[in-house]
Enzyme design. Structure first.
Site, mmCIF file in Angstrom:
data_model
loop_
_atom_site.group_PDB
_atom_site.id
_atom_site.type_symbol
_atom_site.label_atom_id
_atom_site.label_comp_id
_atom_site.label_asym_id
_atom_site.label_seq_id
_atom_site.Cartn_x
_atom_site.Cartn_y
_atom_site.Cartn_z
ATOM 1 N N GLU A 147 0.816 -1.204 0.000
ATOM 2 C CA GLU A 147 0.000 0.000 0.000
ATOM 3 C C GLU A 147 0.857 1.264 0.000
ATOM 4 O OE1 GLU A 147 -3.205 0.243 -0.442
ATOM 5 O OE2 GLU A 147 -3.491 -1.927 -0.527
ATOM 6 N N GLU A 176 -9.348 1.341 -9.396
ATOM 7 C CA GLU A 176 -10.108 1.343 -8.162
ATOM 8 C C GLU A 176 -10.624 2.744 -7.825
ATOM 9 O OE1 GLU A 176 -7.983 -0.507 -4.968
ATOM 10 O OE2 GLU A 176 -7.620 -2.361 -6.095
#
Length: 207
Positions: free
Chosen positions: A108, A158
């Site tokens: 991430e 996303e």
């Protein structure tokens, strides 16, 4: 010494489970009863639970230059906030099946901040809202050179639109409880960093 709670999972009897909603997340209705402090068992009851799973959250810190990296992004759950739905947060992401939290933290950091840390330190884990959700967050502090960090990041597929900011630590801590960081993961990470800042600078703060 703080004693463990009197009861554990063996003191709950699950009578039934029903899926009420399932897409990206799942909501279940659970029928159960549990032991009581005064003795005996509770009445049968229904509880609805939001099944979100495990997640990680990572605060970025540069101990050499005393900088903190925070991301800014839109959050639908903050639509009614006085300051609007764009929040300052720490880097975060969901743990997929078979993944280890530390590996997710590193992934991430690349996706949301384009940062590779030279040191990753575990802070703690906590249940975000156990009255209605099973979500557990694993918190980390990532040490990195943030002098050239910043810009827009995230995965286009996303619909992520993430802006990385780097602030002087003193400026962040001056605003810590003033509403600028109004989400639990950011507050816990930043309070931990405030308490551990001098230690991290002493150990890792050399050019």
């Amino acid at each position: 010494m703080i004693k463990k709670p009197q009861f554990n999972c063996n003191d709950v009897e699950v009578l039934g489970r029903e899926t009420l909603y399932e897409r990206f997340f799942r909501v279940e209705k659970i029928s159960l009863r549990h032991k009581l402090f005064k003795g005996g068992w509770s009445k049968n009851m229904n509880r609805e639970i939001f099944l979100r799973g495990n997640a990680v959250a990572v605060v970025l810190y540069d101990p050499v230059h005393d900088l903190i990296g925070l991301i800014e992004q839109f959050r639908v759950g903050a639509m009614d906030e006085a300051n609007g739905p764009w929040l300052y947060e720490v880097v975060a992401g969901m743990v997929e099946e078979g993944e280890e939290p530390e590996a997710v933290a590193r992934r991430e950091l690349i996706e949301e901040a384009n940062v590779t840390p030279y040191h990753l330190e575990f802070i703690c884990d906590f249940l975000s809202s156990p009255g209605g959700s099973d979500e557990k967050l694993f918190l980390y502090c990532a040490l990195s050179d943030l002098t050239s960090a910043g810009g827009i990041h995230g995965l286009a597929d996303e619909n992520e639109d993430i802006n990385l900011h780097c602030f002087a630590a003193d400026d962040v801590f001056a605003e810590l409880l003033g509403g600028s960081f109004n989400n639990a993961a950011a507050l816990i990470c930043l309070q931990w960093l405030q308490m551990n800042r001098e230690r991290l600078r002493k150990i890792h703060g050399q050019e």
